[in-house]
Design a protein around this motif. Structure first.
Motif, PDB file in Angstrom:
ATOM      1  N   VAL A  24     -84.350  20.061 -24.879  1.00 40.59           N
ATOM      2  CA  VAL A  24     -84.335  20.071 -26.352  1.00 40.59           C
ATOM      3  C   VAL A  24     -85.762  20.027 -26.878  1.00 40.59           C
ATOM      4  O   VAL A  24     -86.149  20.793 -27.775  1.00 40.59           O
ATOM      5  CB  VAL A  24     -83.516  18.878 -26.908  1.00 40.59           C
ATOM      6  N   GLU A  25     -86.560  19.150 -26.295  1.00 35.43           N
ATOM      7  CA  GLU A  25     -87.955  19.010 -26.745  1.00 35.43           C
ATOM      8  C   GLU A  25     -88.745  20.309 -26.549  1.00 35.43           C
ATOM      9  O   GLU A  25     -89.609  20.639 -27.344  1.00 35.43           O
ATOM     10  CB  GLU A  25     -88.636  17.865 -25.981  1.00 35.43           C
ATOM     11  N   GLN A  26     -88.403  21.040 -25.488  1.00 37.42           N
ATOM     12  CA  GLN A  26     -89.112  22.298 -25.208  1.00 37.42           C
ATOM     13  C   GLN A  26     -88.558  23.468 -26.016  1.00 37.42           C
ATOM     14  O   GLN A  26     -89.071  24.582 -25.917  1.00 37.42           O
ATOM     15  CB  GLN A  26     -88.988  22.644 -23.714  1.00 37.42           C
ATOM     16  N   GLY A  27     -87.488  23.236 -26.770  1.00 33.49           N
ATOM     17  CA  GLY A  27     -86.889  24.318 -27.561  1.00 33.49           C
ATOM     18  C   GLY A  27     -86.004  25.236 -26.736  1.00 33.49           C
ATOM     19  O   GLY A  27     -85.679  26.345 -27.152  1.00 33.49           O
ATOM     20  N   ILE A  28     -85.591  24.769 -25.548  1.00 32.42           N
ATOM     21  CA  ILE A  28     -84.746  25.580 -24.666  1.00 32.42           C
ATOM     22  C   ILE A  28     -83.269  25.276 -24.913  1.00 32.42           C
ATOM     23  O   ILE A  28     -82.435  26.158 -24.977  1.00 32.42           O
ATOM     24  CB  ILE A  28     -85.098  25.263 -23.186  1.00 32.42           C
ATOM     25  N   THR A  29     -82.969  23.973 -25.032  1.00 30.77           N
ATOM     26  CA  THR A  29     -81.594  23.521 -25.177  1.00 30.77           C
ATOM     27  C   THR A  29     -81.309  23.190 -26.638  1.00 30.77           C
ATOM     28  O   THR A  29     -82.153  22.597 -27.311  1.00 30.77           O
ATOM     29  CB  THR A  29     -81.373  22.256 -24.314  1.00 30.77           C
ATOM     30  N   SER A  30     -80.113  23.575 -27.099  1.00 34.01           N
ATOM     31  CA  SER A  30     -79.718  23.197 -28.456  1.00 34.01           C
ATOM     32  C   SER A  30     -79.431  21.716 -28.500  1.00 34.01           C
ATOM     33  O   SER A  30     -78.973  21.127 -27.527  1.00 34.01           O
ATOM     34  CB  SER A  30     -78.454  23.963 -28.836  1.00 34.01           C
ATOM     35  N   ILE A  31     -79.658  21.090 -29.652  1.00 30.14           N
ATOM     36  CA  ILE A  31     -79.369  19.659 -29.785  1.00 30.14           C
ATOM     37  C   ILE A  31     -77.863  19.418 -29.616  1.00 30.14           C
ATOM     38  O   ILE A  31     -77.445  18.363 -29.144  1.00 30.14           O
ATOM     39  CB  ILE A  31     -79.935  19.104 -31.117  1.00 30.14           C
ATOM     40  N   HIS A  32     -77.054  20.408 -29.938  1.00 32.79           N
ATOM     41  CA  HIS A  32     -75.610  20.302 -29.710  1.00 32.79           C
ATOM     42  C   HIS A  32     -75.288  20.163 -28.218  1.00 32.79           C
ATOM     43  O   HIS A  32     -74.254  19.625 -27.841  1.00 32.79           O
ATOM     44  CB  HIS A  32     -74.881  21.545 -30.242  1.00 32.79           C
ATOM     45  N   GLY A  33     -76.217  20.685 -27.394  1.00 36.47           N
ATOM     46  CA  GLY A  33     -76.039  20.601 -25.947  1.00 36.47           C
ATOM     47  C   GLY A  33     -76.039  19.162 -25.456  1.00 36.47           C
ATOM     48  O   GLY A  33     -75.465  18.859 -24.407  1.00 36.47           O
ATOM     49  N   LEU A  34     -76.682  18.260 -26.203  1.00 37.33           N
ATOM     50  CA  LEU A  34     -76.725  16.856 -25.791  1.00 37.33           C
ATOM     51  C   LEU A  34     -75.341  16.228 -25.867  1.00 37.33           C
ATOM     52  O   LEU A  34     -74.930  15.487 -24.983  1.00 37.33           O
ATOM     53  CB  LEU A  34     -77.689  16.064 -26.679  1.00 37.33           C
ATOM     54  N   ILE A  35     -74.634  16.507 -26.945  1.00 33.43           N
ATOM     55  CA  ILE A  35     -73.296  15.932 -27.101  1.00 33.43           C
ATOM     56  C   ILE A  35     -72.353  16.537 -26.050  1.00 33.43           C
ATOM     57  O   ILE A  35     -71.568  15.834 -25.427  1.00 33.43           O
ATOM     58  CB  ILE A  35     -72.780  16.124 -28.546  1.00 33.43           C
ATOM     59  N   ALA A  36     -72.491  17.839 -25.829  1.00 36.53           N
ATOM     60  CA  ALA A  36     -71.685  18.492 -24.793  1.00 36.53           C
ATOM     61  C   ALA A  36     -71.981  17.874 -23.425  1.00 36.53           C
ATOM     62  O   ALA A  36     -71.078  17.664 -22.612  1.00 36.53           O
ATOM     63  CB  ALA A  36     -71.972  19.989 -24.774  1.00 36.53           C
ATOM     64  N   HIS A  37     -73.243  17.553 -23.190  1.00 40.62           N
ATOM     65  CA  HIS A  37     -73.628  16.934 -21.925  1.00 40.62           C
ATOM     66  C   HIS A  37     -72.941  15.565 -21.784  1.00 40.62           C
ATOM     67  O   HIS A  37     -72.466  15.207 -20.699  1.00 40.62           O
ATOM     68  CB  HIS A  37     -75.147  16.775 -21.858  1.00 40.62           C
ATOM     69  N   GLY A  38     -72.906  14.832 -22.880  1.00 45.53           N
ATOM     70  CA  GLY A  38     -72.243  13.520 -22.863  1.00 45.53           C
ATOM     71  C   GLY A  38     -70.769  13.637 -22.532  1.00 45.53           C
ATOM     72  O   GLY A  38     -70.227  12.856 -21.748  1.00 45.53           O
ATOM     73  N   ARG A  39     -70.125  14.626 -23.102  1.00 45.49           N
ATOM     74  CA  ARG A  39     -68.710  14.853 -22.780  1.00 45.49           C
ATOM     75  C   ARG A  39     -68.544  15.152 -21.299  1.00 45.49           C
ATOM     76  O   ARG A  39     -67.630  14.674 -20.650  1.00 45.49           O
ATOM     77  CB  ARG A  39     -68.165  16.045 -23.561  1.00 45.49           C
ATOM     78  N   GLY A  40     -69.452  15.980 -20.786  1.00 44.42           N
ATOM     79  CA  GLY A  40     -69.420  16.304 -19.358  1.00 44.42           C
ATOM     80  C   GLY A  40     -69.553  15.051 -18.504  1.00 44.42           C
ATOM     81  O   GLY A  40     -68.835  14.884 -17.517  1.00 44.42           O
TER      82      GLY A  40
END
Lengths: 245, 245
Positions: A24-40
């Motif tokens: 996310v910090e590098q602008g590669i991953t969407s911030i929405h990806g964090l919540i999806a990661h948590g679900r995973g």
């Protein structure tokens, strides 16, 4: 990066969190990806954070399907680019398949940043979506694909995919291999082969399995015996039986 | 804030996302907190986003344990500070217990920002970790605590806690009451009392329950009959039975 000590019993999981946050910090991953990661993470707990038998079965079938493909393509989003860049590149090498960036949340420049990130990690060539080719059956900007990549692919490897796009690829007659920790997700349900596992465990195992295939004709039998519906039911049963406690 | 309409079927859940995202924007919540929140959302789905019987049992026991404590302390991290600041402050008031900030990812100034946030929401006093006192059995900077707060506490309320720290508190002979949606987490397994529920539902219910306790001696019987292991098994059974999926 984080100050998580190596002695921490959840070191690996916390290291993955760091990787996705760094994305996310590098602008590669969407911030929405964090919540999806948590679900995973939640679903990974429910399979004891291990590659279970249903995932192994899917990996074996996926290795054969990808080996037998005429034009396999590896679709990369911002989460897998942050988590397993080297493994995706190696998968592309063993299959002689291109990597193609395809993302849901298209903040300006993110596609190019993912491409640069993969090139930095050793990728030879990375395709970007092009307005010259589009998938049918899909409204969002994810319909755009590269004419020499996903557009003409017969088998697409799309880990952590969006359900809509998985459906569109299937409707166009392409086979889809996905990795998804949630056996109930629309992607999991619609893919040709669903590996219910953490992408950081599954992709290296898939690469190893592909390397082991010497006799393609013999391997083909495995595909004809594989039933994704049964494998997904096994994954759900496993989660519900509570075998990991 | 977001423009989610009140008629949206997932209004409450989306409002909570907004609060935690706002916490990140304000420098109160770690970006890692978004991942933890996503994980929590998945587990909350699995208990139908309702306070179930196993959570009610734990809340009743926790109310008694906190009431009977000689020196109860409320440990606050960046996620609970963003989600339930008023409820934590009210809990501190009814128990006459201090709030103490303790966070895993210590970006510069975040502890002070959490303190300021709580003071702004009406807290009278908020303790910060101090290098004058430290917990045993822990490597990370989370070992630092306030000498008049967690260091001398007999019961610590630590919602959404890290497993390591929970273990360290327990090894030092302290009782720990936690709120954790994942009954398999290390914190859930190691706490004295684990409320498997969403913190936004559990903390107000805990405050109400504490207000209802008039006879402390009678209440003590409830504690002696409480078994956290059984309650966690009930929570897991509920999740695994798949009643809500």
């Amino acid at each position: 990066m984080s100050d998580v000590p190596k002695t921490h019993p959840r070191y690996l999981s916390l290291t993955l969190r760091d990787k996705i946050v760094r994305g996310v910090e590098q602008g590669i991953t969407s911030i929405h990806g964090l919540i999806a990661h948590g679900r995973g993470e939640a679903f990974d707990y429910l399979i004891a954070e291990k590659t279970q038998h249903f995932a192994t079965a899917a990996i074996h079938a996926a290795a054969v399907m990808l080996c037998l493909a005429k034009h396999p393509v590896i679709s990369v989003n911002g989460s897998v680019a942050a988590l397993v860049p080297e493994d995706l590149i190696e998968l592309g090498q063993v299959l002689n398949a291109p990597l193609e960036v395809n993302i849901f949340h298209t903040e300006t420049g993110r596609e190019q940043k993912i491409k640069d990130h993969l090139l930095k990690h050793g990728a030879k060539e990375v395709l970007l979506p092009s307005t010259e080719a589009a998938l049918d059956y899909i409204d969002s900007n994810r319909k755009f694909v590269h004419p020499e990549g996903i557009f003409k692919a017969d088998v697409v490897f799309v880990p952590l995919e969006d359900g809509d796009r998985c459906e569109a690829l299937r409707k166009m007659g392409k086979d889809v291999v996905t990795v998804d920790l949630n056996p109930m997700s629309r992607t999991a349900q619609q893919a040709s082969i669903t590996i219910v596992d953490n992408v950081v465990r599954a992709v290296p195992l898939l690469v190893d399995q592909i390397k082991k295939i010497s006799d393609k004709t013999k391997a083909q039998t495995l595909i004809s015996q594989y039933c994704n519906r049964t494998v997904l039911e096994e994954a759900l049963k496993h989660i519900r039986r509570g075998e990991n406690i």
